[in-house]
Design a protein around this motif. Structure first.
Motif, short mmCIF file in Angstrom:
data_model
loop_
_atom_site.label_atom_id
_atom_site.label_comp_id
_atom_site.label_asym_id
_atom_site.label_seq_id
_atom_site.Cartn_x
_atom_site.Cartn_y
_atom_site.Cartn_z
N LEU A 142 0.84 -1.19 0.00
CA LEU A 142 0.00 0.00 0.00
C LEU A 142 0.87 1.25 0.00
O LEU A 142 1.97 1.26 0.54
CB LEU A 142 -0.91 0.00 1.23
CG LEU A 142 -1.94 -1.13 1.32
CD1 LEU A 142 -2.82 -0.95 2.55
CD2 LEU A 142 -2.80 -1.19 0.05
N ARG A 143 0.36 2.30 -0.61
CA ARG A 143 1.14 3.53 -0.74
C ARG A 143 1.54 4.09 0.62
O ARG A 143 0.80 4.01 1.59
CB ARG A 143 0.35 4.59 -1.51
CG ARG A 143 0.14 4.23 -2.98
CD ARG A 143 -0.55 5.36 -3.74
NE ARG A 143 -0.72 4.99 -5.13
CZ ARG A 143 0.21 5.16 -6.07
NH1 ARG A 143 1.37 5.71 -5.73
NH2 ARG A 143 -0.01 4.80 -7.30
N GLY A 144 2.72 4.68 0.64
CA GLY A 144 3.20 5.27 1.87
C GLY A 144 4.14 4.35 2.62
O GLY A 144 4.98 3.67 2.04
N VAL A 197 15.44 5.24 -5.30
CA VAL A 197 15.14 3.83 -5.07
C VAL A 197 15.14 3.08 -6.40
O VAL A 197 15.68 1.96 -6.50
CB VAL A 197 13.77 3.68 -4.36
CG1 VAL A 197 13.38 2.21 -4.25
CG2 VAL A 197 13.83 4.31 -2.98
N VAL A 198 14.55 3.68 -7.43
CA VAL A 198 14.55 3.05 -8.75
C VAL A 198 15.98 2.88 -9.26
O VAL A 198 16.37 1.82 -9.76
CB VAL A 198 13.72 3.88 -9.74
CG1 VAL A 198 13.84 3.29 -11.15
CG2 VAL A 198 12.26 3.92 -9.32
N ALA A 232 11.88 -1.76 -8.27
CA ALA A 232 11.84 -0.69 -9.26
C ALA A 232 10.40 -0.32 -9.62
O ALA A 232 10.06 0.86 -9.76
CB ALA A 232 12.61 -1.10 -10.51
N LEU A 233 9.55 -1.33 -9.77
CA LEU A 233 8.17 -1.07 -10.18
C LEU A 233 7.33 -0.44 -9.07
O LEU A 233 6.42 0.35 -9.34
CB LEU A 233 7.52 -2.38 -10.65
CG LEU A 233 8.09 -2.99 -11.94
CD1 LEU A 233 7.47 -4.36 -12.19
CD2 LEU A 233 7.84 -2.06 -13.12
N LEU A 234 7.61 -0.82 -7.82
CA LEU A 234 6.80 -0.34 -6.69
C LEU A 234 7.34 0.93 -6.07
O LEU A 234 6.74 1.45 -5.13
CB LEU A 234 6.68 -1.44 -5.64
CG LEU A 234 5.97 -2.73 -6.06
CD1 LEU A 234 6.06 -3.76 -4.95
CD2 LEU A 234 4.52 -2.44 -6.42
N ARG A 255 6.44 7.29 -2.85
CA ARG A 255 6.63 8.72 -3.08
C ARG A 255 6.07 9.57 -1.96
O ARG A 255 4.97 9.31 -1.47
CB ARG A 255 5.96 9.10 -4.41
CG ARG A 255 6.09 10.58 -4.76
CD ARG A 255 5.46 10.86 -6.10
NE ARG A 255 5.59 12.26 -6.47
CZ ARG A 255 5.19 12.79 -7.62
NH1 ARG A 255 4.64 11.98 -8.55
NH2 ARG A 255 5.36 14.07 -7.91
N ALA A 256 6.84 10.58 -1.57
CA ALA A 256 6.41 11.53 -0.54
C ALA A 256 5.71 12.69 -1.22
O ALA A 256 6.30 13.36 -2.09
CB ALA A 256 7.60 12.02 0.26
N GLU A 257 4.47 12.93 -0.84
CA GLU A 257 3.71 14.03 -1.44
C GLU A 257 4.34 15.36 -1.08
O GLU A 257 4.71 15.60 0.07
CB GLU A 257 2.26 13.98 -0.97
CG GLU A 257 1.52 12.72 -1.36
CD GLU A 257 1.41 12.57 -2.86
OE1 GLU A 257 1.40 13.60 -3.55
OE2 GLU A 257 1.34 11.43 -3.34
#
Length: 461
Positions: free
Chosen positions: A268-270, A338-339, A451-453, A458-460
């Motif tokens: 899940l995001r975050g 990270v990617v 890489a995909l996740l 991402r931090a807003e």
């Protein structure tokens, strides 16, 4: 004219005045544990080969990680109840005992037991040191002390692995363990005596402050047991080992989620995705650090000093990559780093796979560890920053604990899967080399997932 005094006073107070003895104790603890931990790792493949336990090498490597998870929870529980000095002293004493147990090993099982006890001691010491810093220093000095603790690992990381390789080459791998035990016995006794002479009391009142630790301790115990069962289960392909692997997997499935944020397995995001990616990246790096030296020792008969230099190169590469991402790339979005780190890890996996070919020079195969360290130098700090960004101030401690737990779980599970693939191939020359290549190829999956996740971390703003 007062600015220089203001800047240097906190640093001077660490080694003078009321905190001098405390700082000296902590620095000695971190140096001794760091040197012992880093020096013995390059000798483990040689020890496994001599003890006729190459198939159980993942158990030897994974037992340390599994036990460190349990030791961390146990040490934190103990520190909250009785003060940090007790688990810290116990961990230092146990660390010396484990070196003797490992160095005197007559079987791969004794070596695995020694590594398990060593992981237990390391987990207790790491958590107890952090707790003791919180109990012994005022808030404005704690960042400086924590930075000092990190620097105490620099010298061990540079000289420990190659020195251990030379000793193993000229004498024996047992001399590394027993020599470290002899060298650290007297300093460890001094440290234990100093720790027992002073008590750092728990900040929030012992029993009430640790009331919620029981379930975490139970879950950590079950996860450690599950990891040990799983690592043994993947050492062979038969019905008995399959039962052990299934039992270990069941314990991990049931209890591991209790130590992680909800939604971690679903990315899940975050924070959940951030915690998951820490496990994936650490799992790939740890598996390369375990299997590449094992391949070089068993298949290519590489001398231990070469293995030690590879570990030192990896430590330097990780530090340099971390410095670059923190200074030259400080404005880059963390999830982009990270990617980038995941893609560098793909290159490391490819180098390791090429290293299984008989004509590939040994230094080329060993360089896979260095390349992987560059990737982790990008991934690990970026994910740490993201985890703190995704957590409110009063939950950042829990987020840091979840990241550490995910790191340990990732190392255990990825190494277990890769070992299962490796042990599916018979141990006869070319076929065994193909097993290493297949095991390394499996590592492309967690690299691709990271890489995909990465966008989900991402931090807003």
């Amino acid at each position: 004219m007062s600015t220089p005094t203001t800047r240097t006073a906190p640093a001077e107070r660490l080694f003078s005045g009321p905190h001098a003895a405390t700082t000296t104790v902590f620095a000695a603890v971190m140096f001794l544990t760091g040197f012992a931990a880093l020096a013995v790792i390059p000798t483990l493949p040689t020890a496994a080969r001599e003890l006729d336990g190459v198939s159980l090498f993942p158990l030897v490597a994974g037992s340390f990680v599994a036990a460190s998870l349990l030791g961390g929870v146990l040490g934190g529980h103990w520190a909250d109840r009785s003060g940090a000095h007790r688990p810290l002293a116990a961990g230092m004493a146990l660390a010396v005992i484990t070196l003797v147990v490992s160095g005197a090993s007559t079987s791969i099982w004794q070596l695995a037991a020694g590594r398990f006890l060593d992981g237990l001691a390391a987990g207790m010491v790491a958590v107890a040191v952090n707790a003791a810093i919180g109990q012994a220093y005022p808030g404005h000095l704690r960042p400086r002390v924590l930075a000092l603790m990190s620097t105490c690992w620099i010298v061990p990381s540079l000289i420990g692995p190659p020195l251990a390789g030379v000793v193993a080459q000229w004498w024996s791998w047992r001399a590394v363990f027993l020599g470290l035990a002899a060298l650290t016995l007297v300093p460890a006794l001094v440290v234990v005596a100093m720790l027992r002479a002073r008590s750092w009391q728990p900040v929030s009142g012992g029993e009430s402050g640790s009331a919620g630790k029981g379930p975490a301790l139970l879950a950590a115990t079950a996860v450690s047991l599950g990891a040990a069962l799983g690592q043994y289960g993947v050492s062979e392909w038969d019905a008995r080992h399959l039962l052990f692997a299934a039992g270990g997997l069941a314990l991990l499935v049931v209890f591991a989620p209790r130590l992680l944020p909800p939604g971690t397995w679903r990315a899940l995001r975050g924070l959940p995705a951030t915690v998951l990616l820490r496990g994936l990246g650490s799992g790939v790096f740890f598996t390369l650090e375990a299997l590449v030296p094992l391949m070089l020792v068993t298949e290519r008969d590489a001398p231990p000093p070469v293995i030690g230099l590879a570990f030192t190169g990896a430590a330097v590469a990780w530090a340099a990559s971390s410095w670059v991402q923190g200074h030259l790339l400080e404005r880059a979005p963390r999830h982009h780093l990270v990617v980038a780190g995941a893609l560098v890890m793909v290159v490391a996996v490819a180098v390791a796979a090429v290293g299984t070919l008989p004509g590939t020079p040994v230094p080329v195969a060993a360089s896979a560890m260095v390349v992987a360290a560059v990737g982790m130098g990008l991934i690990a700090p970026a994910l740490t920053v993201l985890s703190l960004t995704h957590s409110p101030p009063d939950r950042q401690g829990c987020a840091s604990g979840a990241m550490q737990t995910s790191q340990n779980l990732g190392q255990i599970m990825v190494l277990g899967l890769a070992s299962a693939v490796l042990n599916a191939f018979p141990g006869d020359g070319r076929t065994e080399a193909a097993g290493y290549a297949a095991a390394f190829g499996l590592l492309l999956v967690p690299c691709a997932l990271a890489a995909l996740l990465a966008a989900r971390t991402r931090a807003e703003g």
